[in-house]
Write a protein that holds these residues in place. Structure first.
Motif, PDB file in Angstrom:
ATOM      1  N   LYS A 130      46.053  25.952  50.282  1.00  0.00           N
ATOM      2  CA  LYS A 130      46.106  27.395  50.025  1.00  0.00           C
ATOM      3  C   LYS A 130      45.659  27.673  48.599  1.00  0.00           C
ATOM      4  O   LYS A 130      46.120  27.034  47.663  1.00  0.00           O
ATOM      5  CB  LYS A 130      47.513  27.933  50.262  1.00  0.00           C
ATOM      6  N   ILE A 174      44.796  37.566  47.147  1.00  0.00           N
ATOM      7  CA  ILE A 174      45.355  37.094  48.412  1.00  0.00           C
ATOM      8  C   ILE A 174      45.349  35.566  48.416  1.00  0.00           C
ATOM      9  O   ILE A 174      44.636  34.931  47.634  1.00  0.00           O
ATOM     10  CB  ILE A 174      44.565  37.624  49.635  1.00  0.00           C
ATOM     11  N   TYR A 183      42.807  34.560  55.953  1.00  0.00           N
ATOM     12  CA  TYR A 183      43.865  35.199  55.158  1.00  0.00           C
ATOM     13  C   TYR A 183      45.200  34.592  55.524  1.00  0.00           C
ATOM     14  O   TYR A 183      45.514  34.376  56.701  1.00  0.00           O
ATOM     15  CB  TYR A 183      43.846  36.707  55.437  1.00  0.00           C
ATOM     16  N   SER A 184      46.019  34.305  54.509  1.00  0.00           N
ATOM     17  CA  SER A 184      47.345  33.747  54.762  1.00  0.00           C
ATOM     18  C   SER A 184      48.432  34.757  54.391  1.00  0.00           C
ATOM     19  O   SER A 184      49.325  35.032  55.189  1.00  0.00           O
ATOM     20  CB  SER A 184      47.522  32.459  53.966  1.00  0.00           C
ATOM     21  N   GLU A 185      48.336  35.293  53.158  1.00  0.00           N
ATOM     22  CA  GLU A 185      49.330  36.268  52.690  1.00  0.00           C
ATOM     23  C   GLU A 185      48.830  36.910  51.392  1.00  0.00           C
ATOM     24  O   GLU A 185      47.844  36.476  50.826  1.00  0.00           O
ATOM     25  CB  GLU A 185      50.677  35.566  52.440  1.00  0.00           C
ATOM     26  N   ARG A 186      49.563  37.931  50.947  1.00  0.00           N
ATOM     27  CA  ARG A 186      49.267  38.519  49.645  1.00  0.00           C
ATOM     28  C   ARG A 186      49.762  37.573  48.557  1.00  0.00           C
ATOM     29  O   ARG A 186      50.775  36.899  48.733  1.00  0.00           O
ATOM     30  CB  ARG A 186      49.973  39.858  49.487  1.00  0.00           C
TER      31      ARG A 186
END
Length: 187
Positions: A130, A174, A183-186
């Motif tokens: 990530k 992000i 996309y994983s998260e903010r």
């Protein structure tokens, strides 16, 4: 190096086969109605990237290779070469940028990466799963559209296109999954 049976091969194993080093990418165990069971193994050559599909029966012996992992810091790129530094010995390692493939844009200055060695030969580079990136271009946020499970395209600061939820706007940071390019998260 250890010899293992053909039916013990798992994804991620590194094998010495046909004079080269191969990483097992996909393994499926097949038990046909007639004949003995076998493992159908999709392999990728760690030196030149070629792919190979091979069948291994349980009585086949294969050399499993252990690779040494070293965490090193990425310094810079020069003429298609990536320069990494060992944080303990301060030795610098020069690797081809092609080793990262399409994950190359996610490599950031100062990032720690894991380099796999076979003896003194670097074979592959693993970056964190990530990574935080900034959105430089996307459609504006539309009120009331956040309830639906829809996504919109966005371009990141490294030039990669990903799909993001409608509530994420331009100039936001992000977290992106570097293996799935999504996309994983903010942040």
């Amino acid at each position: 190096m250890a010899k293992i049976n053909g039916n013990e091969i798992k994804p991620g194993f590194v094998l010495e086969h046909d004079g080269g080093l191969w990483a097992a990418v996909k393994v499926s165990h097949v038990k046909p109605g007639k004949g003995g069971a076998f493992a159908q193994v999709e392999m990728k050559n760690l030196r030149d990237g070629r792919k190979l599909n091979e069948r291994f029966r349980s009585e086949d012996k294969v050399e499993q290779v252990r690779l040494d992992n070293k965490d090193q810091q990425f310094l810079y790129e020069s003429d298609g070469k990536l320069i990494f530094m060992d944080s303990e010995t301060f030795d610098q390692t020069e690797l081809d940028a092609d080793l990262l493939g399409d994950r190359r844009p996610f490599l950031q200055d100062g990032m720690m990466a894991t380099i796999e060695y076979y003896g003194d030969e670097p074979l592959s580079v693993r970056i964190p799963q990530k990574v935080v990136c900034r959105i430089v271009e996307t459609e504006p946020v539309v009120n009331g559209q956040t309830a639906a499970k829809s996504f919109k395209p966005a371009i990141l600061d490294n030039g990669v296109r990903v799909m993001v939820p409608p509530f994420v706007g331009q100039d936001e940071d992000i977290v992106v999954n570097t293996e799935l390019f999504e996309y994983s998260e903010r942040a």
